[in-house]
Design a protein around this motif. Structure first.
Motif, short mmCIF file in Angstrom:
data_model
loop_
_atom_site.label_atom_id
_atom_site.label_comp_id
_atom_site.label_asym_id
_atom_site.label_seq_id
_atom_site.Cartn_x
_atom_site.Cartn_y
_atom_site.Cartn_z
N GLU A 91 0.80 -1.22 0.00
CA GLU A 91 0.00 0.00 0.00
C GLU A 91 0.83 1.27 0.00
O GLU A 91 0.29 2.36 -0.02
CB GLU A 91 -0.94 0.00 1.20
CG GLU A 91 -1.96 -1.13 1.13
CD GLU A 91 -2.89 -1.15 2.33
OE1 GLU A 91 -2.81 -0.24 3.17
OE2 GLU A 91 -3.69 -2.08 2.41
N THR A 92 2.16 1.14 0.05
CA THR A 92 2.98 2.35 0.09
C THR A 92 4.04 2.32 -1.01
O THR A 92 4.65 1.30 -1.29
CB THR A 92 3.69 2.48 1.46
OG1 THR A 92 4.45 1.30 1.71
CG2 THR A 92 2.70 2.70 2.58
N ASP A 93 4.20 3.44 -1.65
CA ASP A 93 5.29 3.67 -2.59
C ASP A 93 5.60 5.16 -2.54
O ASP A 93 5.17 5.85 -1.62
CB ASP A 93 4.96 3.13 -3.99
CG ASP A 93 3.75 3.79 -4.64
OD1 ASP A 93 3.40 4.93 -4.27
OD2 ASP A 93 3.15 3.16 -5.53
N VAL A 94 6.32 5.68 -3.52
CA VAL A 94 6.74 7.08 -3.47
C VAL A 94 5.80 7.95 -4.30
O VAL A 94 5.62 7.73 -5.50
CB VAL A 94 8.19 7.23 -3.98
CG1 VAL A 94 8.58 8.70 -4.03
CG2 VAL A 94 9.14 6.46 -3.09
N THR A 95 5.21 8.94 -3.64
CA THR A 95 4.38 9.93 -4.32
C THR A 95 5.28 11.05 -4.82
O THR A 95 5.95 11.72 -4.03
CB THR A 95 3.32 10.52 -3.35
OG1 THR A 95 2.52 9.47 -2.84
CG2 THR A 95 2.45 11.55 -4.06
N GLN A 129 6.55 13.17 -1.73
CA GLN A 129 7.23 12.36 -0.72
C GLN A 129 8.25 13.18 0.09
O GLN A 129 8.52 12.86 1.24
CB GLN A 129 7.95 11.19 -1.40
CG GLN A 129 8.44 10.13 -0.46
CD GLN A 129 7.30 9.33 0.16
OE1 GLN A 129 6.25 9.17 -0.46
NE2 GLN A 129 7.51 8.82 1.36
N ALA A 130 8.77 14.24 -0.51
CA ALA A 130 9.74 15.10 0.19
C ALA A 130 9.03 16.15 1.04
O ALA A 130 9.69 17.07 1.56
CB ALA A 130 10.67 15.77 -0.82
N ASN A 131 7.71 16.05 1.16
CA ASN A 131 6.90 16.97 1.95
C ASN A 131 6.93 18.39 1.39
O ASN A 131 6.83 19.37 2.13
CB ASN A 131 7.34 16.96 3.42
CG ASN A 131 6.20 17.39 4.34
OD1 ASN A 131 5.03 17.17 4.05
ND2 ASN A 131 6.55 18.03 5.44
N VAL A 133 5.31 20.92 -1.85
CA VAL A 133 4.22 21.05 -2.82
C VAL A 133 4.76 20.94 -4.22
O VAL A 133 5.82 21.50 -4.54
CB VAL A 133 3.49 22.40 -2.63
CG1 VAL A 133 2.55 22.69 -3.79
CG2 VAL A 133 2.73 22.42 -1.31
N GLY A 134 4.04 20.23 -5.08
CA GLY A 134 4.38 20.18 -6.49
C GLY A 134 5.14 18.94 -6.89
O GLY A 134 5.12 17.91 -6.22
N TYR A 135 5.83 19.07 -7.99
CA TYR A 135 6.51 17.97 -8.67
C TYR A 135 7.83 17.61 -8.01
O TYR A 135 8.64 18.49 -7.68
CB TYR A 135 6.74 18.38 -10.13
CG TYR A 135 7.45 17.37 -10.98
CD1 TYR A 135 6.76 16.27 -11.50
CD2 TYR A 135 8.80 17.50 -11.29
CE1 TYR A 135 7.41 15.34 -12.31
CE2 TYR A 135 9.45 16.59 -12.09
CZ TYR A 135 8.75 15.51 -12.60
OH TYR A 135 9.38 14.59 -13.39
N LEU A 136 8.07 16.31 -7.84
CA LEU A 136 9.35 15.78 -7.35
C LEU A 136 9.90 14.88 -8.44
O LEU A 136 9.28 13.87 -8.79
CB LEU A 136 9.13 14.99 -6.05
CG LEU A 136 10.34 14.24 -5.48
CD1 LEU A 136 11.42 15.23 -5.03
CD2 LEU A 136 9.90 13.36 -4.31
#
Length: 193
Positions: A91-95, A129-131, A133-136
Protein backbone atom coordinates in the motif's frame (compact mmCIF):
# COMPACT_ATOMS: atom_id res chain seq x y z
CA UNK A 1 -40.83 -20.52 -48.92
CA UNK A 2 -37.12 -21.24 -49.39
CA UNK A 3 -36.51 -17.63 -50.51
CA UNK A 4 -38.38 -16.34 -47.44
CA UNK A 5 -36.22 -18.45 -45.07
CA UNK A 6 -33.00 -17.25 -46.74
CA UNK A 7 -34.21 -13.62 -46.53
CA UNK A 8 -35.13 -14.00 -42.83
CA UNK A 9 -31.76 -15.57 -42.08
CA UNK A 10 -29.92 -12.74 -43.89
CA UNK A 11 -31.89 -10.09 -41.96
CA UNK A 12 -31.18 -11.86 -38.64
CA UNK A 13 -27.45 -12.05 -39.35
CA UNK A 14 -27.35 -8.37 -40.36
CA UNK A 15 -29.18 -7.23 -37.22
CA UNK A 16 -27.06 -9.49 -35.01
CA UNK A 17 -23.86 -8.16 -36.57
CA UNK A 18 -24.94 -4.54 -36.04
CA UNK A 19 -25.91 -5.20 -32.43
CA UNK A 20 -22.68 -7.04 -31.76
CA UNK A 21 -20.69 -4.06 -33.02
CA UNK A 22 -22.50 -1.92 -30.46
CA UNK A 23 -21.45 -4.00 -27.53
CA UNK A 24 -24.73 -5.92 -27.65
CA UNK A 25 -26.70 -3.05 -26.14
CA UNK A 26 -27.65 -0.94 -29.14
CA UNK A 27 -25.57 2.07 -28.00
CA UNK A 28 -23.18 2.25 -30.93
CA UNK A 29 -19.50 1.34 -30.87
CA UNK A 30 -17.53 2.40 -27.83
CA UNK A 31 -15.21 5.31 -28.49
CA UNK A 32 -11.58 5.46 -27.44
CA UNK A 33 -10.96 5.94 -23.74
CA UNK A 34 -9.29 8.85 -22.00
CA UNK A 35 -5.78 9.14 -23.47
CA UNK A 36 -2.75 10.76 -21.84
CA UNK A 37 0.17 11.85 -24.06
CA UNK A 38 3.34 13.90 -23.71
CA UNK A 39 5.72 15.67 -26.05
CA UNK A 40 8.35 15.54 -23.29
CA UNK A 41 9.14 11.82 -23.80
CA UNK A 42 7.43 8.79 -25.39
CA UNK A 43 5.25 6.55 -23.23
CA UNK A 44 7.32 3.73 -21.73
CA UNK A 45 10.68 5.34 -22.55
CA UNK A 46 13.49 6.78 -20.48
CA UNK A 47 12.65 10.11 -18.84
CA UNK A 48 15.00 12.92 -19.95
CA UNK A 49 17.35 14.21 -17.23
CA UNK A 50 15.76 17.68 -17.04
CA UNK A 51 12.60 16.08 -15.57
CA UNK A 52 14.52 14.02 -12.98
CA UNK A 53 16.64 14.46 -9.87
CA UNK A 54 19.70 14.22 -12.14
CA UNK A 55 18.97 17.91 -12.75
CA UNK A 56 19.38 20.25 -9.74
CA UNK A 57 16.09 21.98 -10.63
CA UNK A 58 13.90 19.33 -12.30
CA UNK A 59 10.79 20.51 -14.09
CA UNK A 60 7.53 18.69 -14.59
CA UNK A 61 6.90 17.27 -18.08
CA UNK A 62 4.13 18.54 -20.35
CA UNK A 63 1.02 16.37 -20.60
CA UNK A 64 -1.99 16.50 -22.90
CA UNK A 65 -5.17 14.42 -22.84
CA UNK A 66 -7.97 13.63 -25.22
CA UNK A 67 -11.22 11.65 -25.32
CA UNK A 68 -12.59 13.26 -22.17
CA UNK A 69 -15.81 11.55 -21.10
CA UNK A 70 -19.10 13.46 -20.93
CA UNK A 71 -19.85 14.74 -17.44
CA UNK A 72 -16.23 15.41 -16.47
CA UNK A 73 -16.12 18.15 -13.83
CA UNK A 74 -12.46 17.93 -12.77
CA UNK A 75 -9.33 15.83 -13.20
CA UNK A 76 -6.92 14.43 -10.63
CA UNK A 77 -3.31 13.51 -11.40
CA UNK A 78 -1.07 11.16 -9.44
CA UNK A 79 2.58 10.48 -10.26
CA UNK A 80 4.22 7.74 -8.25
CA UNK A 81 6.98 5.13 -8.27
CA UNK A 82 5.35 1.73 -7.77
CA UNK A 83 8.75 -0.04 -7.79
CA UNK A 84 9.52 1.19 -4.27
CA UNK A 85 8.32 -0.73 -1.21
CA UNK A 86 8.09 0.81 2.25
CA UNK A 87 7.51 -1.16 5.44
CA UNK A 88 6.99 -4.40 3.49
CA UNK A 89 3.58 -3.09 2.40
CA UNK A 90 1.89 -3.12 -1.02
CA UNK A 91 0.00 0.00 0.00
CA UNK A 92 2.98 2.35 0.09
CA UNK A 93 5.29 3.67 -2.59
CA UNK A 94 6.74 7.08 -3.47
CA UNK A 95 4.38 9.93 -4.32
CA UNK A 96 6.14 12.28 -6.75
CA UNK A 97 3.25 14.56 -7.65
CA UNK A 98 -0.42 14.84 -6.84
CA UNK A 99 -2.88 17.43 -8.12
CA UNK A 100 -6.66 17.64 -8.13
CA UNK A 101 -9.51 19.94 -9.13
CA UNK A 102 -7.84 20.45 -12.50
CA UNK A 103 -10.76 22.00 -14.44
CA UNK A 104 -12.81 19.61 -16.56
CA UNK A 105 -12.32 21.98 -19.51
CA UNK A 106 -8.52 21.61 -19.34
CA UNK A 107 -6.73 19.42 -21.87
CA UNK A 108 -3.13 19.85 -20.75
CA UNK A 109 -0.65 20.55 -17.99
CA UNK A 110 2.22 22.74 -19.18
CA UNK A 111 5.85 21.91 -18.74
CA UNK A 112 7.44 23.25 -15.53
CA UNK A 113 4.30 23.69 -13.42
CA UNK A 114 5.02 26.11 -10.58
CA UNK A 115 5.24 24.61 -7.08
CA UNK A 116 2.13 26.44 -5.93
CA UNK A 117 -0.50 24.75 -3.77
CA UNK A 118 -3.47 26.71 -5.12
CA UNK A 119 -3.39 27.59 -8.82
CA UNK A 120 -5.49 30.44 -10.29
CA UNK A 121 -7.64 27.98 -12.29
CA UNK A 122 -8.62 26.07 -9.12
CA UNK A 123 -6.07 23.28 -9.46
CA UNK A 124 -4.69 22.17 -6.10
CA UNK A 125 -1.25 20.58 -5.79
CA UNK A 126 -0.52 18.46 -2.75
CA UNK A 127 2.72 17.48 -1.07
CA UNK A 128 5.08 14.93 -2.55
CA UNK A 129 7.23 12.36 -0.72
CA UNK A 130 9.74 15.10 0.19
CA UNK A 131 6.90 16.97 1.95
CA UNK A 132 7.03 19.78 -0.62
CA UNK A 133 4.22 21.05 -2.82
CA UNK A 134 4.38 20.18 -6.49
CA UNK A 135 6.51 17.97 -8.67
CA UNK A 136 9.35 15.78 -7.35
CA UNK A 137 11.64 14.46 -10.09
CA UNK A 138 12.36 10.73 -10.33
CA UNK A 139 15.46 9.68 -8.39
CA UNK A 140 15.91 5.91 -8.55
CA UNK A 141 19.42 4.83 -7.50
CA UNK A 142 22.05 3.88 -10.07
CA UNK A 143 22.26 0.35 -8.64
CA UNK A 144 19.59 -1.98 -9.91
CA UNK A 145 17.12 -1.69 -12.77
CA UNK A 146 15.34 1.54 -13.77
CA UNK A 147 12.16 2.37 -11.88
CA UNK A 148 8.83 2.82 -13.67
CA UNK A 149 7.30 6.20 -12.89
CA UNK A 150 3.57 6.20 -13.48
CA UNK A 151 1.32 9.16 -14.17
CA UNK A 152 -2.37 8.41 -13.59
CA UNK A 153 -4.98 10.87 -14.82
CA UNK A 154 -8.53 10.49 -13.50
CA UNK A 155 -11.59 12.16 -15.04
CA UNK A 156 -14.02 12.86 -12.20
CA UNK A 157 -17.70 13.73 -12.04
CA UNK A 158 -17.17 16.07 -9.08
CA UNK A 159 -14.95 18.75 -7.57
CA UNK A 160 -13.05 17.55 -4.50
CA UNK A 161 -13.62 19.42 -1.25
CA UNK A 162 -9.99 19.08 -0.17
CA UNK A 163 -7.37 21.69 0.64
CA UNK A 164 -3.65 21.55 -0.14
CA UNK A 165 -2.89 19.73 3.12
CA UNK A 166 -4.81 16.65 1.93
CA UNK A 167 -2.73 13.50 1.71
CA UNK A 168 -2.59 11.07 -1.19
CA UNK A 169 -4.81 8.73 0.85
CA UNK A 170 -7.33 11.56 1.34
CA UNK A 171 -7.42 12.27 -2.40
CA UNK A 172 -7.80 8.62 -3.41
CA UNK A 173 -10.58 8.15 -0.87
CA UNK A 174 -12.37 11.26 -2.15
CA UNK A 175 -12.22 10.23 -5.82
CA UNK A 176 -13.51 6.72 -5.10
CA UNK A 177 -16.97 6.45 -6.64
CA UNK A 178 -16.43 9.49 -8.89
CA UNK A 179 -14.02 8.16 -11.55
CA UNK A 180 -15.44 8.36 -15.09
CA UNK A 181 -12.21 7.32 -16.81
CA UNK A 182 -8.51 6.78 -16.15
CA UNK A 183 -5.41 7.13 -18.33
CA UNK A 184 -1.84 6.02 -17.64
CA UNK A 185 1.59 7.15 -18.83
CA UNK A 186 4.88 5.54 -17.82
CA UNK A 187 8.50 6.66 -17.91
CA UNK A 188 11.68 4.88 -16.78
CA UNK A 189 14.62 6.30 -14.87
CA UNK A 190 17.65 5.44 -12.76
CA UNK A 191 20.50 7.73 -11.82
CA UNK A 192 23.58 7.59 -14.06
CA UNK A 193 26.56 5.81 -12.51
Amino acid sequence: MRTLIIFALAVSLTVFGQDKGRGGKGRGPAGPGLTLTSTSFPDGSEIPAKYTSADPMPMSPKFDWTNVPMGTVTFALLMHDPDVVFNKSIETDVTHWIAWNIPGTAHELPENMPATAQMPDGTVQGKNQANRVGYLGPGAPAAGPPHHYTWELYALDTKLDLGPDATRADVLKAINGHVLAKALYVGRFKRPQ
